[in-house]
Scaffold this active site. Sequence first.
Site, short mmCIF file in Angstrom:
data_model
loop_
_atom_site.label_atom_id
_atom_site.label_comp_id
_atom_site.label_asym_id
_atom_site.label_seq_id
_atom_site.Cartn_x
_atom_site.Cartn_y
_atom_site.Cartn_z
N ALA B 106 -88.28 -14.97 -37.12
CA ALA B 106 -87.54 -16.38 -36.92
C ALA B 106 -86.71 -15.00 -35.73
CB ALA B 106 -87.18 -16.83 -37.10
N ALA B 107 -86.32 -14.58 -36.21
CA ALA B 107 -85.43 -13.14 -35.32
C ALA B 107 -85.92 -12.30 -34.59
CB ALA B 107 -84.39 -11.99 -36.15
N PRO B 108 -85.11 -12.32 -33.21
CA PRO B 108 -83.60 -12.47 -33.02
C PRO B 108 -83.29 -14.17 -32.21
CG PRO B 108 -84.15 -11.19 -31.23
CD PRO B 108 -85.27 -11.46 -32.06
N GLY B 109 -84.55 -14.89 -32.34
CA GLY B 109 -84.29 -16.74 -32.12
C GLY B 109 -84.95 -16.46 -30.77
N SER B 110 -85.59 -16.26 -29.63
CA SER B 110 -86.01 -16.66 -28.88
C SER B 110 -86.95 -17.90 -28.54
CB SER B 110 -86.58 -15.32 -27.80
OG SER B 110 -85.27 -14.24 -27.50
N LYS B 111 -87.96 -17.03 -29.55
CA LYS B 111 -89.01 -18.09 -29.94
C LYS B 111 -88.87 -19.28 -30.64
CE LYS B 111 -92.37 -14.67 -29.62
NZ LYS B 111 -91.50 -12.57 -29.50
N ASP B 156 -88.38 -13.18 -47.83
CA ASP B 156 -89.88 -12.33 -46.42
C ASP B 156 -90.83 -13.34 -47.21
OD1 ASP B 156 -92.54 -11.59 -47.11
OD2 ASP B 156 -92.11 -9.79 -48.49
N CYS B 229 -96.79 -8.76 -30.05
CA CYS B 229 -96.64 -7.67 -28.66
C CYS B 229 -97.48 -6.83 -29.35
CB CYS B 229 -94.80 -7.88 -28.39
SG CYS B 229 -93.51 -6.80 -29.92
#
Lengths: 172, 302
Positions: B106-111, B156, B229
């Site tokens: 998840a980090a850094p959280g844009s999605k 993890d 990406c």
Amino acid sequence: MTDDQLENRSDRFDRLPATAEQRRVPERATRADVLAWWDERFGVDPATFEGYTFWERGAGKVWAFAGEADSPVAIEGLGMVFLRTRREHWKPTLEAVQRFGGRASRNVVELSRPEAATFLAGEDQTLDWDGDWGYLVVTHELAGESEPLGVALYVHGELRSQVPKGRRRDLR
Amino acid sequence: MEPPDRYRDLVDDFGAFRAACERPLPSVVRVNTIKTTVERAREALADEGTDVEPTWHDHLFALPEDQPGSNWPYVHGWLHGQEAVSAVPAEVLAPEPGERVWDACAAPGSKTTQLGALMDDRGTLVATDTNLGRLSALRSNAERLGVTNVAVTHEDARNHSLKPFDGEPYDRALVDAPCSCEGTIRKNPDAFDDWTLEHVEGVAGVGKGVLRRAVQATRPGGTVVYSTCTFAPEENEAVLDYVLGAEPCETVAFDLPLEHVPGVTEWRDETYDRSVRRAKRIYPHHNDTGGFFCAKLRVTDE
């Protein structure tokens, strides 16, 4: 109930008790206290928080969470840090005010754009205010409507910015 | 052979691909609909003299200047700097308000914050990452954007525990896997410099483990989206091929209003399950964005 549920712990979230009768950890705020505080201080209707549970992790730090989790829960975050309790004057976070402060109807101070910029830069300013001293919701106009921006402390004719360092910007 | 030459035979117009990789990226922000509307965000930016350009999604604005963090709507958490293709996987996952959703890397959280907005900040959104420093950035982003339905776990993802959340499986899960980030070359010009096949194979192994766990933790009929990406088939189609064979799931076709090409079924000496063609590859020259890979899976009964 085990012994470790009788104290506040900084490594996990404990759900706030509904009322003082259900409180096991001394000085822990109750859900009823939190709802009453937002209502009394800012006029925020308790119904605003119907879908939320409140949790404490770290002494006095109260989090608001819209999802579901079992209490206690040892994780890194649960919704947003919302309110600082266990002190004489409770203090809402900037994030809580931006999210819920639009529903406030008292102790709200509307700033002009230059005043808002000074506040956002973290600087104090003199201000005429004939309302209560203490923590205020700061608003200013954005895109044609009044929007909550953050928290200020008003004392002795001065509006003291409470914007945390990491959220400060100089837009002057 | 290393990127970009490694992909000469994979990419339709290699000249355009390589030229696009060398151009800087347009600056794009996502409107955070938890705190405002698209119309008010556009108005607030216009009031500051910033006229925005449309993109593939009406919640994403292209900005003329590269300073998404220095304006009033940003300060209010109305905007979040997010690359145009980075907004693809959450849209493909399409979570509904009230659902249980897992963001595995998840980090850094844009999605994560985009998922929170798509859920209208209702339901339970669990955001997991292994890196504490990046989790702190995630929490800061989530709070600035006013996301209140997110629970953040440090673990993890391959060993993710459902215990704190009633042990119930998720409706949807997003695996935006750690990858070699070749597709971010326009933002990070040194992305190809440290490239090694060992790293590609290493992160592909992690991707396989996380995607397996995501399928296991999602209810039958639920949706899992896998994205990276990067261009390397080892980290994309090969991961899907492995998990399709190891866990009860199938690929699902989906629409995307961005130019793209299907997933590849052959790479070097490998062949992959035909159904990985339902995944989408987005190259930088297609839409003037970064590079991206996205696949949608449905969890089946067995």
